[in-house]
Scaffold this motif. Structure first.
Motif, PDB file in Angstrom:
ATOM      1  N   MET A   1       0.827  -1.189   0.000  1.00  0.00           N
ATOM      2  CA  MET A   1       0.000   0.000   0.000  1.00  0.00           C
ATOM      3  C   MET A   1       0.873   1.254   0.000  1.00  0.00           C
ATOM      4  N   GLY A   2       1.955   1.229   0.754  1.00  0.00           N
ATOM      5  CA  GLY A   2       2.834   2.384   0.823  1.00  0.00           C
ATOM      6  C   GLY A   2       3.457   2.721  -0.516  1.00  0.00           C
ATOM      7  N   VAL A   3       3.821   1.693  -1.274  1.00  0.00           N
ATOM      8  CA  VAL A   3       4.404   1.916  -2.605  1.00  0.00           C
ATOM      9  C   VAL A   3       3.379   2.580  -3.515  1.00  0.00           C
ATOM     10  N   PHE A   4       2.153   2.061  -3.531  1.00  0.00           N
ATOM     11  CA  PHE A   4       1.108   2.655  -4.357  1.00  0.00           C
ATOM     12  C   PHE A   4       0.857   4.107  -3.962  1.00  0.00           C
ATOM     13  N   HIS A  46      -7.109  -2.962  -2.710  1.00  0.00           N
ATOM     14  CA  HIS A  46      -7.702  -2.971  -1.371  1.00  0.00           C
ATOM     15  C   HIS A  46      -6.824  -3.812  -0.453  1.00  0.00           C
ATOM     16  N   VAL A  47      -6.361  -3.194   0.623  1.00  0.00           N
ATOM     17  CA  VAL A  47      -5.552  -3.896   1.623  1.00  0.00           C
ATOM     18  C   VAL A  47      -6.104  -3.553   3.002  1.00  0.00           C
ATOM     19  N   GLU A  48      -5.561  -4.206   3.994  1.00  0.00           N
ATOM     20  CA  GLU A  48      -6.045  -4.016   5.360  1.00  0.00           C
ATOM     21  C   GLU A  48      -5.997  -2.555   5.807  1.00  0.00           C
ATOM     22  N   ALA A  49      -4.969  -1.813   5.357  1.00  0.00           N
ATOM     23  CA  ALA A  49      -4.802  -0.422   5.782  1.00  0.00           C
ATOM     24  C   ALA A  49      -5.664   0.565   5.001  1.00  0.00           C
ATOM     25  N   GLY A  50      -6.352   0.103   3.944  1.00  0.00           N
ATOM     26  CA  GLY A  50      -7.176   1.013   3.166  1.00  0.00           C
ATOM     27  C   GLY A  50      -7.207   0.610   1.709  1.00  0.00           C
ATOM     28  N   SER A  51      -7.529   1.546   0.846  1.00  0.00           N
ATOM     29  CA  SER A  51      -7.574   1.256  -0.578  1.00  0.00           C
ATOM     30  C   SER A  51      -6.889   2.391  -1.341  1.00  0.00           C
TER      31      SER A  51
END
Length: 54
Positions: A1-4, A46-51
């Motif tokens: 998610m951080g990379v995106f 979509h991941v646990e930390a958000g989308s």
């Protein structure tokens, strides 16, 4: 998610590989028939930390 999120913050473009399925092969065949080399479409991660839209 951080990379995106980082790529989004930098207005960066990126590719995400996709598994080769029969529906994907059908799309690739139509693209080949239409002499197209690239297909781009919207999606969301979509991941646990958000989308994240992509």
């Amino acid at each position: 998610m951080g990379v995106f999120q980082t790529l989004s913050n930098l207005n960066g473009n990126y590719l995400i590989p996709k598994r080769n399925t029969s529906s994907k092969r059908d799309v690739l065949k139509r693209m080949d028939d239409d002499d197209q080399e690239v297909a781009v479409g919207p999606a969301s991660v979509h991941v646990e930390a958000g989308s994240h839209p992509m």
